[in-house]
Write a protein that holds these residues in place. Structure first.
Motif, mmCIF file in Angstrom:
data_model
loop_
_atom_site.group_PDB
_atom_site.id
_atom_site.type_symbol
_atom_site.label_atom_id
_atom_site.label_comp_id
_atom_site.label_asym_id
_atom_site.label_seq_id
_atom_site.Cartn_x
_atom_site.Cartn_y
_atom_site.Cartn_z
ATOM 1 N N UNK A 1 0.687 -1.653 -0.270
ATOM 2 C CA UNK A 1 -0.218 0.319 0.077
ATOM 3 C C UNK A 1 0.922 1.134 0.489
ATOM 4 N N UNK A 2 2.269 1.090 1.075
ATOM 5 C CA UNK A 2 2.332 2.122 0.671
ATOM 6 C C UNK A 2 3.676 2.605 -0.168
ATOM 7 N N UNK A 3 4.085 2.047 -0.935
ATOM 8 C CA UNK A 3 4.697 1.860 -2.222
ATOM 9 C C UNK A 3 3.276 2.563 -3.460
ATOM 10 N N UNK A 4 2.027 2.115 -3.279
ATOM 11 C CA UNK A 4 1.382 2.008 -4.140
ATOM 12 C C UNK A 4 0.929 3.555 -4.014
ATOM 13 N N UNK A 5 1.509 3.783 -2.785
ATOM 14 C CA UNK A 5 0.562 6.025 -2.285
ATOM 15 C C UNK A 5 1.885 7.004 -2.861
ATOM 16 N N UNK A 6 2.942 5.930 -3.213
ATOM 17 C CA UNK A 6 4.929 6.567 -3.131
ATOM 18 C C UNK A 6 3.957 6.761 -4.565
ATOM 19 N N UNK A 7 3.286 5.853 -5.444
ATOM 20 C CA UNK A 7 3.927 5.878 -6.911
ATOM 21 C C UNK A 7 2.354 6.546 -7.200
ATOM 22 N N UNK A 8 1.459 6.840 -6.600
ATOM 23 C CA UNK A 8 0.858 7.619 -7.299
ATOM 24 C C UNK A 8 1.307 9.459 -7.298
ATOM 25 N N UNK A 9 1.808 9.054 -5.802
ATOM 26 C CA UNK A 9 2.529 10.982 -5.191
ATOM 27 C C UNK A 9 2.935 11.542 -6.208
ATOM 28 N N UNK A 10 4.186 10.390 -6.911
ATOM 29 C CA UNK A 10 5.125 10.649 -8.123
ATOM 30 C C UNK A 10 3.982 11.110 -9.323
ATOM 31 N N UNK A 11 3.509 10.643 -9.918
ATOM 32 C CA UNK A 11 3.018 10.733 -10.988
ATOM 33 C C UNK A 11 2.561 11.885 -11.346
ATOM 34 N N UNK A 12 1.899 12.523 -9.599
ATOM 35 C CA UNK A 12 1.193 13.536 -9.543
ATOM 36 C C UNK A 12 1.545 14.570 -9.656
ATOM 37 N N UNK A 13 2.868 14.510 -9.214
ATOM 38 C CA UNK A 13 4.436 15.588 -9.029
ATOM 39 C C UNK A 13 4.872 16.113 -10.422
ATOM 40 N N UNK A 14 5.089 14.975 -11.338
ATOM 41 C CA UNK A 14 5.958 15.009 -12.344
ATOM 42 C C UNK A 14 5.277 15.264 -13.361
ATOM 43 N N UNK A 15 5.997 16.068 -14.313
ATOM 44 C CA UNK A 15 5.086 16.990 -15.741
ATOM 45 C C UNK A 15 4.897 15.821 -16.047
ATOM 46 N N UNK A 16 3.791 17.096 -17.182
ATOM 47 C CA UNK A 16 2.718 16.368 -17.668
ATOM 48 C C UNK A 16 3.253 15.034 -19.109
#
Length: 346
Positions: A123-138
């Motif tokens: 679950x922590x890994x998946x949270x990290x992945x969504x946060x990374x996608x949200x903070x990355x340039x489009x």
């Protein structure tokens, strides 16, 4: 510029479901950390549990891949696709948590903790992945996103190496403690080598050259006291090694009583490595004899408890009682020497 701003706004809106997903995953994580198992709605079958848990981890890994690919480059993912992806991820994570909750306490608290840790990591890994996608340039695949995706895969693969019952879980916990104690003992033996300065690697002062500070060296009296402390650390290593051996050889999970005895052993053995560490820390100069004595006494008491619990449990047939007595005597012998060396401190 207007068109660009409009495109960016649309892209931000398309990612809104991901923000909601992050919140939902955090809620699952909080429940996992403090949640209790659901006891006995239907007969529990361990093999079925493992099959299903393995499936949920596999699906989660696949959903992480899909999510990452969708945000790895143009064209932009639509709001509708993003919502669908987010729902699939959320369902996969809920399935992981749900299956973990099937595992009753009666199967062993050591086993449950290891399964819970593995689920939590996913679950922590998946949270990290969504946060990374949200903070990355489009429309770009960042190095962080690749690393986060790999992190989820790794966490999901762990399910295959989890211990399958409480005997295996307790053996694994004991082996981990033994590793820590071995390291601490080696470090201390290395530092105590005749004439060696325990701080040589961290307190080199080029300009001042030789340090004449007594506080960084052991006196002869210190060394006598410390050799008995090392004796106690050696007894800790021997104790964990022996207990691990009998758990592997005789440990059973056929009755609630056997499962509980294994958990008791794991719980008390878990106190050995922190107690060894505390003793080791107090052994560095300047030596405070009272602190050494108190830490040694704490470790001795933990070791005697481990040996006592081992002796009265099913993992210790009469043929194994000899070493239990031998190690009990070794703990007492070293502790008595430490008391003699520190008599003046009380």
């Amino acid at each position: 510029p207007v068109r660009e701003r409009w495109a960016t706004a649309a892209a931000m809106e398309a990612r809104e479901p991901l923000r909601e997903l992050g919140g939902a995953l955090r809620a699952v994580l909080a429940r996992l950390r403090e949640g209790e198992p659901s006891e006995g709605r239907e007969p529990f079958e361990l093999p079925r549990f493992w099959d299903t848990l393995g499936q949920t981890f596999k699906v989660t890994s696949q959903e992480a891949t899909k999510l990452s690919l969708a945000f790895s480059g143009p064209p932009l993912t639509s709001a509708e696709d993003c919502r669908k992806l987010s729902e699939d991820v959320q369902n996969a994570i809920l399935a992981v948590a749900t299956v973990y909750y099937w595992l009753p306490k009666g199967q062993g608290t050591t086993l449950r903790k290891m399964v819970r840790d593995a689920a939590t990591e996913v679950v922590e890994g998946m949270i990290q992945l969504t946060e990374t996608i949200l903070s990355a340039p489009l429309e770009s695949l960042s190095q962080e996103q690749l690393i986060s995706t790999g992190g989820v895969w790794e966490a999901c693969e762990q399910v295959s190496s989890l211990p399958r019952d409480n005997q295996a879980a307790v053996a694994s916990a004991l082996a981990a403690c033994l590793g820590v104690v071995k390291d601490a003992l080696e470090e201390m033996e290395h530092a105590l080598v005749e004439g060696q300065d325990p701080y040589s690697d961290i307190m080199e002062d080029e300009e001042l050259g030789f340090r004449g500070n007594r506080d960084t060296y052991w006196s002869e009296a210190d060394r006598k006291l410390l050799s008995s402390c090392v004796g106690l650390m050696k007894a800790s290593k021997a104790c964990l090694k022996k207990v691990l051996g009998v758990v592997k050889a005789y440990g059973k999970v056929d009755s609630p009583e056997q499962i509980a005895q294994l958990d008791d052993l794991a719980d008390i053995a878990n106190e050995i490595s922190p107690s060894v560490d505390e003793l080791a820390l107090s052994m560095y100069p300047p030596v405070n004899e009272l602190a050494v004595r108190l830490n040694a006494a704490k470790l001795a008491s933990v070791l005697k408890k481990v040996l006592e619990i081992t002796k009265t449990s099913h993992v210790c047939p009469p043929s194994e009682e000899g070493w239990v007595q031998f190690l009990t005597d070794a703990v007492d012998h070293n502790m008595n020497k430490i008391k003699n060396f520190t008599q003046g401190q009380l």
